[in-house]
Structure formats: structure tokens, C-alpha cells
Scaffold this active site. Structure first.
Site, PDB file in Angstrom:
ATOM      1  N   THR A 128     -68.338 -59.236   8.368  1.00 42.18           N
ATOM      2  CA  THR A 128     -69.758 -58.998   8.612  1.00 42.18           C
ATOM      3  C   THR A 128     -70.520 -58.735   7.313  1.00 42.18           C
ATOM      4  O   THR A 128     -70.064 -57.992   6.443  1.00 42.18           O
ATOM      5  CB  THR A 128     -69.940 -57.798   9.557  1.00 42.18           C
ATOM      6  N   PHE A 158     -70.484 -52.585   7.463  1.00 44.08           N
ATOM      7  CA  PHE A 158     -69.857 -52.112   8.696  1.00 44.08           C
ATOM      8  C   PHE A 158     -68.344 -52.337   8.677  1.00 44.08           C
ATOM      9  O   PHE A 158     -67.743 -52.691   9.696  1.00 44.08           O
ATOM     10  CB  PHE A 158     -70.452 -52.805   9.927  1.00 44.08           C
ATOM     11  N   GLN A 243     -57.482 -61.925  19.975  1.00 42.75           N
ATOM     12  CA  GLN A 243     -56.661 -60.710  19.955  1.00 42.75           C
ATOM     13  C   GLN A 243     -57.519 -59.501  19.586  1.00 42.75           C
ATOM     14  O   GLN A 243     -57.339 -58.413  20.162  1.00 42.75           O
ATOM     15  CB  GLN A 243     -55.493 -60.837  18.974  1.00 42.75           C
ATOM     16  N   GLU A 244     -58.445 -59.667  18.659  1.00 45.81           N
ATOM     17  CA  GLU A 244     -59.337 -58.562  18.316  1.00 45.81           C
ATOM     18  C   GLU A 244     -60.156 -58.137  19.528  1.00 45.81           C
ATOM     19  O   GLU A 244     -60.317 -56.947  19.802  1.00 45.81           O
ATOM     20  CB  GLU A 244     -60.277 -58.970  17.178  1.00 45.81           C
ATOM     21  N   GLN A 281     -71.948 -34.629  48.102  1.00 42.26           N
ATOM     22  CA  GLN A 281     -71.739 -36.044  48.416  1.00 42.26           C
ATOM     23  C   GLN A 281     -72.180 -36.960  47.277  1.00 42.26           C
ATOM     24  O   GLN A 281     -71.519 -37.964  46.986  1.00 42.26           O
ATOM     25  CB  GLN A 281     -72.493 -36.418  49.687  1.00 42.26           C
ATOM     26  N   GLY A 342     -75.940 -30.023  31.090  1.00 39.89           N
ATOM     27  CA  GLY A 342     -76.307 -29.685  29.718  1.00 39.89           C
ATOM     28  C   GLY A 342     -75.120 -29.640  28.781  1.00 39.89           C
ATOM     29  O   GLY A 342     -75.234 -29.978  27.602  1.00 39.89           O
TER      30      GLY A 342
END
Length: 381
Positions: A128, A158, A243-244, A281, A342
Site C-alpha cells: 500500500t 499502513f 490466503q491473506e 426479551q 456506558g
């Protein structure tokens, strides 16, 4: 529903992975997060256990399992701990190393693979670029021949393991006029002059990984560092990407499943209005929906693992597994945060960190939009 894809050997291997993680890794997770990277002791310990050599032949220090289900077991157990471990280990052992196993000559194998298996050599893959994203065919990094050497210029971003890698497998343009057919792969030693690590990137999640920018300024490499035939790098990347993407799918689902199991237990334990919140529920219906989604998705991913073990997994099915599991993962964990209320927004809770860690899976290994394009083209559209 009982999963049928693993036998006693796989489960024994799973037990050894879990024991290793409990003993060697879990106590150090906060340190990894603080340092934004896994330390060398982690890699050496994982190598000593044989976890980094599942793709590497015996004669070069690996175990060469020859059965992708062992890779899948390792990935599942790593993903139960957090998203960083299967990402960093996967980039090294499950993604980069196969290139070095299948595309190199004996001299190159002897030079690189023993260290990859032992953890003495950490690898990364440089695909990349800052302006490219998923558009690998139009990468800008260049490799220009200079006698028997190549001079490499460009940048990558990245890059998982980018801050700690000893070898980076870099895709560079060697024949610009050929476009996608003019890309080659080079294994670049990160100690070479002209190579530099830029920022270790400040990500939303996965604090434990050293995702980085890399720069190449007149980096001179020898012809012996070319991986695979000249100008065939793009073809190789397309061959190894399934595969990746399958590894990404396994990670996504195992991670979501673990957080969901913990959330179900939380719904049993947490009291509100005089009863466990799981007794309402709405909560029951929600968790029933999430468990069903995970179980149904698991059936498809398991079939993909079986197909890949038989070398029958198609790029289209890998794309389906990748995008679907990332969507399921993000949906499931988002609901898990809601169930926690929270507390689900507090970083001290695993569900909060998992929520942050998961978001990138809809982007990396080819964005979900790219995956849908691949599937659409397969439909003849």
C-alpha cells in the site's frame, strides 16, 4: 453446532497455542500497547514454539505443516486475545513468508527462512502507498536497474510490522510501460542505506502494533534480492491474496465470537431493574440474532478453510469471506458495546478496545467495496 473441520492433532496444537498465550503473551499486553509494538522476546518465543514456521520447510527451520487448518487454529487463538496478534503474526508467518517459500531460489531460502522461523527475522510486506490504497496496479515505487543492482525509490504506508521488520517485501515498478505487468518484488534489508521508517502511525485501535510509514531513497539492492521472476510481482500478489483474505476472515470471526461470548456472560451477570439484563426479551432477541449470525458465518468460513487446505479456494470465495466476516464482526461488536452500556465505552473493558480494533477490517486486505467489485465481476456484471 459442532465444527467438524479439526481433528485431535489440531486441537492438541490449539491447546499448546493457548498455553503459550496465557503464559508468555497475555501478561505483557499493556506493555505492547504502551510501546506500540510487540517486542523481540515475543517473536523469539513464538519462533521457539514453532508458531512462525508453519509454511516453512523442515530443512529451513520450519515445520511445514502442509495443512492450512493449523494456520487457522493459530489465527483463531491469537484473535481471541486481540486483533493485533493475528495481524502482526499473520503478516509475518501467513502472508509474507509464503512469498519467500514459493518464489525464491535455494540461496534465498537459506538466507531468509531460518530466521523467519525462529523469530530472529521479522518481516513485513510493502504494497500500500500513500496515494494508492487498494489500487495495487498503479503503485508509484520504482526499481531502476543499475548494472547487477536495482535502485529503489518511493514510499509505503499502513505497513504492519513496519517499525520492527528486518526484511520488507516491497512491490516496485520495474517496467512502467507494462503497467500491472511491470511490477516486481524485492526483499529489502531494513539496515540498507536509504531505507527509513517514518511515523509509527497513531491509529484508532490496535495500539499494540507498529503500523508505520516506510521510505526508500536510492536504496540499492542486489539482483539476489529480487523475489520471483522479473515483472511478475502483480501476478504473484493476486495469487497470494486469497490466503491473506481468508486469514483476515478467520481473525474477524474468531475475534467477534470471543467478544460475543463474553457479552453473553455479562448479560447474565449484570443486574438492572431487579433482574439480569439478559432476562429482558430485547436482550435475548438481540443475542439470539448475533449468535446465529456468527454460527452461520462460521459454517461458510470453515468451508473456505477446507477448500484452501485442498488448494481449491477461489479468489471470489475468499473475497466473500473477507467482506462478510468484517461486516459481521463490526455489527456484532457494536451491539456488544450497547449491551455493556456506558461501560462498553470505557477502554478498560475489552469490548471497547475490540470495537476500536475491528473497524479497520472493512478496509484492509482490500476494502469491502473492492471485494464486492470482484464478486460482481465474477457474476458477469
Amino acid at each position: 453446532m459442532k465444527r467438524e473441520i479439526y481433528d485431535e492433532d489440531h486441537e492438541a496444537f490449539r491447546a499448546s497455542v493457548k498455553q503459550f498465550l496465557d503464559r508468555e503473551v497475555t501478561p505483557h499486553l499493556e506493555t505492547y500497547a504502551d510501546r506500540h509494538g510487540l517486542d523481540r522476546d515475543f517473536w523469539l518465543a513464538a519462533g521457539k514454539q514453532g508458531f512462525l514456521g508453519l509454511e516453512i520447510p523442515d530443512e529451513f527451520g520450519g515445520s511445514e505443516a502442509g495443512d492450512y487448518r493449523f494456520n487457522a487454529v493459530l489465527t483463531e487463538e491469537l484473535a481471541k486475545v486481540n486483533m493485533t496478534l493475528p495481524s502482526c503474526v499473520g503478516i509475518h508467518a501467513d502472508i509474507t513468508v509464503p512469498y519467500l517459500v514459493h518464489l525464491t531460489d535455494d540461496e534465498q531460502k537459506a538466507r531468509w527462512l531460518p530466521g523467519c522461523a525462529s523469530g530472529e527475522i521479522i518481516t513485513a510486506i510493502g504494497m500500500t502507498e500513500p496515494g494508492g490504497g487498494s489500487d495495487l496496479a498503479n503503485l508509484k515505487t520504482t526499481a531502476v536497474r543499475d548494472g547487477d543492482d536495482w535502485i529503489i525509490n518511493g514510499s509505503k504506508t499502513f505497513i504492519t510490522n513496519g517499525g520492527s521488520a528486518d526484511i520488507v517485501l516491497v512491490a516496485a515498478r520495474t517496467a512502467p510501460e507494462k503497467k500491472a505487468k511491470g511490477i516486481s518484488l524485492f526483499a529489502i534489508d531494513t539496515t540498507l542505506e536509504g531505507f527509513s521508517v517514518g511515523r509509527v502511525l497513531d491509529k484508532v485501535g490496535q495500539d499494540e502494533s507498529d503500523t508505520a510509514e516506510l521510505a526508500f531513497e536510492d536504496v540499492r539492492v542486489s539482483g539476489a534480492d529480487l523475489v520471483g521472476p522479473l515483472d511478475t510481482g502483480f501476478i504473484s500478489m493476486m495469487q497470494f491474496l486469497p490466503q491473506e483474505r481468508l486469514g483476515s476472515a478467520i481473525t474477524n470471526l474468531a475475534h467477534a465470537k470471543q467478544i460475543l461470548e463474553e457479552t453473553v456472560q455479562y448479560a447474565k451477570d449484570r443486574q438492572a431493574f431487579g433482574q439480569p439484563i439478559g432476562a429482558f426479551q430485547n436482550t435475548q432477541f438481540l443475542l439470539a440474532d448475533l449468535v446465529t449470525r456468527v454460527d452461520v458465518t462460521q459454517a461458510f468460513v470453515d468451508q473456505c478453510v477446507i477448500a484452501h487446505t485442498k488448494k481449491e479456494l477461489t479468489p471470489v470465495d475468499a473475497a466473500k469471506a473477507k467482506w462478510w466476516t468484517s461486516q459481521v464482526q463490526n455489527d456484532v461488536i457494536d451491539h456488544c458495546v450497547q449491551v455493556h452500556g456506558g461501560y462498553g465505552y470505557m477502554n478498560e473493558y475489552r469490548v471497547a478496545r475490540a470495537w476500536r480494533d475491528a473497524r479497520v477490517t472493512k478496509i484492509w486486505a482490500g476494502s469491502n467495496e473492492i471485494m464486492k467489485m470482484l464478486i460482481g465481476r465474477d457474476l458477469g456484471l
